[in-house]
Design a protein around this motif. Structure first.
Motif: not given
Length: 393
Positions: A182-198
């Motif tokens: 499956a492919l999870v597609v997300s918005n990206h934000s936060g200056t530092v890519p912390v959202d990917g880790l979370m």
């Protein structure tokens, strides 16, 4: 007085010390023989006068030595009383170092405080883990993903941040399939890519699956970050690797906004940037896997980007140099993210098995599916913003 000898000061009449001879004096012999019972007699006036006069010469006229007091005899031990051994100076001094037993007791107490009552099996598992890592007895897949390190180190380190600092609220987790690609597609934000880790730790804690992110080229050009990213499951954002992982049944994550999303100013928060040319949609169409849109609210506020230094960024080869209300003014403290409240909502899967694999070459179809995914994420972001009570609560 014929046997009298001169006793030097401090010898106490013991032979062999100071300047005394080896032959004991008559006084010493009389002391060794024990006290004699004196016969009482009336002292004559001259004798009483001599006894009241301080003696300045002991057993010899013309000497300067002061008379030594007669030592008291050692009392005999009482019958039945235990005899005490003489104490020596070296026994009274403290021993050097700490006994081994005290070290072991302290170690056991510390281990019990850290690991609890079951510290022994946990310590054994930890030592077995270290032995496997040192001996090379662990598995790494063809992309460099180390599942053991990711689960025992990365997830363990990120989990308190997700639960205690950002207090992430996950919704729609049932939309993620329990197995298969499956492919999870997300918005990206936060200056530092912390959202990917979370996102990675939230999916793993809720479903037990590992999200395999697609990273930009810059991630793999950084010496330490590239190694950690590989071991955590990240691979290069290219169609070939994405399709191979999707066909292998992996859960793949992609952030189509890229650096345009995390580097946008705070005034444009939660406004999605362009999703590129839709390469992720082509990969999903070729592998016939569902696309799961993900909307993340809260990451925009951790590092509010108020300015950028493009000239310095070009010199350093970076996409941007962020300036936030705290960085670089507070130095390293400015790198601490603000404790904003996060909401993650996984939307309903967008099916791609309705199309054949050849439809991936149709640019119009790819554009329409890409636009559908983008609009789904954008509308969900607006809905979550209206539901959120405040930025930090």
């Amino acid at each position: 007085m014929g046997d009298a000898e001169i006793i030097p000061i401090g010898t106490r009449g013991r032979p062999g010390r100071g300047q005394g001879s080896g032959k004991p004096s008559s006084a010493s012999r009389s002391l060794a023989a024990g006290p004699r019972k004196a016969t009482p007699r009336k002292a004559s006036p001259p004798e009483r006068e001599m006894s009241e006069t301080p003696a300045e010469v002991v057993e010899g006229a013309g000497t300067d030595a002061a008379p030594e007091p007669t030592p008291e005899p050692t009392p005999e031990p009482t019958p039945g009383e235990p005899t005490r051994a003489p104490a020596y100076a070296e026994e009274r001094l403290p021993q050097g170092g700490i006994p081994v037993g005290d070290w072991l007791a302290a170690f056991q107490h510390a281990a019990r405080e850290v690991f609890g009552d079951q510290w022994e099996p946990q310590l054994a598992r930890f030592l077995a883990f270290l032995r496997r890592r040192v001996s090379g007895d662990y598995v790494v897949d063809e992309y460099g993903f180390d599942q053991e390190i990711t689960e025992k180190f990365f997830m363990t380190a990120l989990r308190p941040i997700a639960q205690k600092w950002f207090r992430i609220d996950v919704r729609g987790i049932d939309n993620i399939p329990t197995e298969g690609g499956a492919l999870v597609v997300s918005n990206h934000s936060g200056t530092v890519p912390v959202d990917g880790l979370m996102t990675m730790v939230s999916i793993h804690d809720q479903t037990g699956r590992f999200l395999r992110p697609l990273g930009a080229d810059l991630v793999f050009k950084m010496p330490v970050v590239s190694t950690l990213a590989r071991k955590g499951g990240t691979t290069l954002a290219c169609n070939e690797d994405a399709e191979r992982m999707l066909r292998g049944g992996e859960l793949v994550g992609v952030w189509p906004e890229g650096f345009k999303g995390i580097g946008k100013p705070y005034s444009e928060r939660y406004k999605l940037q362009r999703f590129g040319r839709g390469g992720f949609v082509s990969a999903a169409l070729r592998t016939q896997v569902p696309i799961i849109p993900l909307s993340v609210v809260g990451a925009e506020e951790i590092y509010p980007l108020v300015a950028n230094l493009p000239s310095l960024a070009r010199v350093l080869g970076l996409p941007y140099i962020p300036v936030t209300p705290l960085f670089p003014w507070l130095g390293p403290l400015g790198l601490v993210p603000l404790p904003s409240k996060w909401l993650l909502e996984f939307g309903e899967p967008i099916r791609t098995d309705e199309f054949d694999a050849a439809s991936a070459e149709d640019p119009m179809l790819v554009f329409n599916v890409t636009d559908e995914v983008r609009e789904t994420i954008q509308s969900t972001l607006y809905s979550l913003l209206m539901q959120r009570q405040s930025v930090f609560r």
